[in-house]
Design a protein around this motif. Sequence first.
Motif, PDB file in Angstrom:
ATOM      1  N   GLU A  82      -5.011  -4.058  -3.339  1.00 16.30           N
ATOM      2  CA  GLU A  82      -4.522  -2.714  -3.030  1.00 16.30           C
ATOM      3  C   GLU A  82      -4.559  -1.811  -4.261  1.00 16.30           C
ATOM      4  O   GLU A  82      -4.831  -0.617  -4.159  1.00 16.30           O
ATOM      5  N   MET A  83      -4.299  -2.374  -5.430  1.00 17.98           N
ATOM      6  CA  MET A  83      -4.402  -1.584  -6.663  1.00 17.98           C
ATOM      7  C   MET A  83      -5.842  -1.166  -6.916  1.00 17.98           C
ATOM      8  O   MET A  83      -6.111  -0.030  -7.323  1.00 17.98           O
ATOM      9  N   GLN A  84      -6.773  -2.089  -6.654  1.00 17.82           N
ATOM     10  CA  GLN A  84      -8.183  -1.740  -6.829  1.00 17.82           C
ATOM     11  C   GLN A  84      -8.619  -0.686  -5.807  1.00 17.82           C
ATOM     12  O   GLN A  84      -9.415   0.200  -6.124  1.00 17.82           O
ATOM     13  N   ARG A  85      -8.104  -0.800  -4.589  1.00 21.78           N
ATOM     14  CA  ARG A  85      -8.470   0.171  -3.550  1.00 21.78           C
ATOM     15  C   ARG A  85      -8.062   1.581  -3.966  1.00 21.78           C
ATOM     16  O   ARG A  85      -8.816   2.543  -3.762  1.00 21.78           O
ATOM     17  N   LEU A  86      -6.882   1.723  -4.553  1.00 25.07           N
ATOM     18  CA  LEU A  86      -6.400   3.031  -5.000  1.00 25.07           C
ATOM     19  C   LEU A  86      -6.896   3.390  -6.397  1.00 25.07           C
ATOM     20  O   LEU A  86      -6.618   4.472  -6.893  1.00 25.07           O
ATOM     21  N   LYS A  87      -7.601   2.431  -7.047  1.00 21.33           N
ATOM     22  CA  LYS A  87      -8.081   2.604  -8.420  1.00 21.33           C
ATOM     23  C   LYS A  87      -6.921   2.775  -9.386  1.00 21.33           C
ATOM     24  O   LYS A  87      -7.004   3.544 -10.351  1.00 21.33           O
ATOM     25  N   VAL A 104       5.712   6.453 -16.989  1.00 21.92           N
ATOM     26  CA  VAL A 104       6.318   6.476 -15.656  1.00 21.92           C
ATOM     27  C   VAL A 104       5.807   5.309 -14.824  1.00 21.92           C
ATOM     28  O   VAL A 104       6.583   4.583 -14.182  1.00 21.92           O
ATOM     29  N   TRP A 105       4.495   5.101 -14.856  1.00 19.01           N
ATOM     30  CA  TRP A 105       3.859   4.036 -14.089  1.00 19.01           C
ATOM     31  C   TRP A 105       4.330   2.665 -14.567  1.00 19.01           C
ATOM     32  O   TRP A 105       4.659   1.793 -13.760  1.00 19.01           O
ATOM     33  N   LEU A 106       4.399   2.479 -15.879  1.00 17.07           N
ATOM     34  CA  LEU A 106       4.864   1.206 -16.419  1.00 17.07           C
ATOM     35  C   LEU A 106       6.304   0.929 -16.004  1.00 17.07           C
ATOM     36  O   LEU A 106       6.633  -0.174 -15.551  1.00 17.07           O
ATOM     37  N   ASP A 107       7.172   1.916 -16.140  1.00 16.88           N
ATOM     38  CA  ASP A 107       8.580   1.721 -15.797  1.00 16.88           C
ATOM     39  C   ASP A 107       8.748   1.337 -14.326  1.00 16.88           C
ATOM     40  O   ASP A 107       9.572   0.467 -13.990  1.00 16.88           O
ATOM     41  N   ARG A 164       0.829  -1.202   0.000  1.00 19.40           N
ATOM     42  CA  ARG A 164       0.000   0.000   0.000  1.00 19.40           C
ATOM     43  C   ARG A 164       0.865   1.254   0.000  1.00 19.40           C
ATOM     44  O   ARG A 164       0.618   2.201  -0.761  1.00 19.40           O
ATOM     45  N   SER A 165       1.913   1.251   0.815  1.00 22.96           N
ATOM     46  CA  SER A 165       2.806   2.397   0.901  1.00 22.96           C
ATOM     47  C   SER A 165       3.514   2.633  -0.431  1.00 22.96           C
ATOM     48  O   SER A 165       3.621   3.774  -0.898  1.00 22.96           O
ATOM     49  N   TRP A 166       3.979   1.534  -1.046  1.00 22.61           N
ATOM     50  CA  TRP A 166       4.690   1.677  -2.318  1.00 22.61           C
ATOM     51  C   TRP A 166       3.766   2.207  -3.406  1.00 22.61           C
ATOM     52  O   TRP A 166       4.146   3.099  -4.181  1.00 22.61           O
ATOM     53  N   LEU A 167       2.561   1.680  -3.490  1.00 21.87           N
ATOM     54  CA  LEU A 167       1.623   2.141  -4.509  1.00 21.87           C
ATOM     55  C   LEU A 167       1.250   3.604  -4.307  1.00 21.87           C
ATOM     56  O   LEU A 167       1.180   4.379  -5.273  1.00 21.87           O
TER      57      LEU A 167
END
Length: 390
Positions: free
Chosen positions: A83-88, A48-51, A12-15
Amino acid sequence: MSTDTEFREETRSWLEENCPAPMRTPMPDNERVWGGRNAEYPNPDSKVWLDRMVAKGWTVPTWPEKYGGGGLDKHQARILDEEMQRLKCRPPLASFGIWMLGPVLLELASESQRLEYLPPIARGEIRWCQGYSEPGAGSDLAALQTRADDRGDHYLVNGQKIWTSYANYADWIFCLVRTDTTLKHGGISFLLFDMTSPGVETRPIKLISGTSVFCETFFTDVEVPKGNLVGEVNGGWQIAKALLGHERKAISQLGVRATGNLSSTMELVRHYLDQPEGELKNREIRAELASMLMDDEAFALTSRRTATSKNAGALASMLKYFGTEQNKRKFELLIKCAGSDGLGWEGEEFSKTDLDLCRQWLRSKGNSIEGGTSEVQLNVIAKRVLGLPD
């Protein structure tokens, strides 16, 4: 603190730190990242996100690190997904290589082939397409006639494929070819080759939604090195079935994810009913929506429970059937809520949301055809799950 709890907090922190804010919004189709030699990034933040995800190994979180993955177990991967879904968070990469080809290579390819193909797939450097269906070989896929004739150090491929998704943008193709004309299922092989090879031609097929996702693909004396054969000569049918299982699982998820590049089903229902909060006043819509959300949760739990099942092929058919039919039901509900606005094709009186909804509603009809029709999936379920006679 448990290991799972620690991993969730670290994830969660990293995302939160690394996923750019624009990557936490619904994704328009023109911002979906497919990677490949000619990759485009209309939104600079998507690169940026992909890298960042590639560096973490999280485009393919469960793959071994030596193949470009994150080395996570299935439980950790589920936490990452939650966690990815939580942050959308948007998926960093859309890839047939990840959804279909990669899992088959992990299981059935030689080590040299894994090292050659898997890391570029994980990094989004190669865009793949699928050469399965033919004009005379759809539901009866084993009737395919595209031939690969042995020419010593290479195969010479001739034939035609149809419904080849994004073939006009793909760098490489994973393709079923006939290497023995005396056998049906036992005469098929699985080849990988470059779409820029001389003799490869693609022609887009325009769909009812106005897009050209599918193509006709033609092969005329295409030379393919023998090292590009996966598995044994004439052993491609088993590989083909394994890949179809992964494809059907991937397609099934359409039914429980956000509605394409639009907002969530709940948000869109509220938008079209002009009721941003509180209990929905329309009792019929409220009941239908509640039923869909419960089905989503039951489907997600079933997907998790069956993830490691040995009866993967039949279960993939169950998931594919339900997921794609669920997706169609969602769009029917949204069109009902939108009324005439949901039928807009062009014109200033319609919003972008209206126009996208109409096109995706039409596109959803193809979900229950591609990867094996709903009728074929029901036959598989009847025979292999329920044990019914022919």
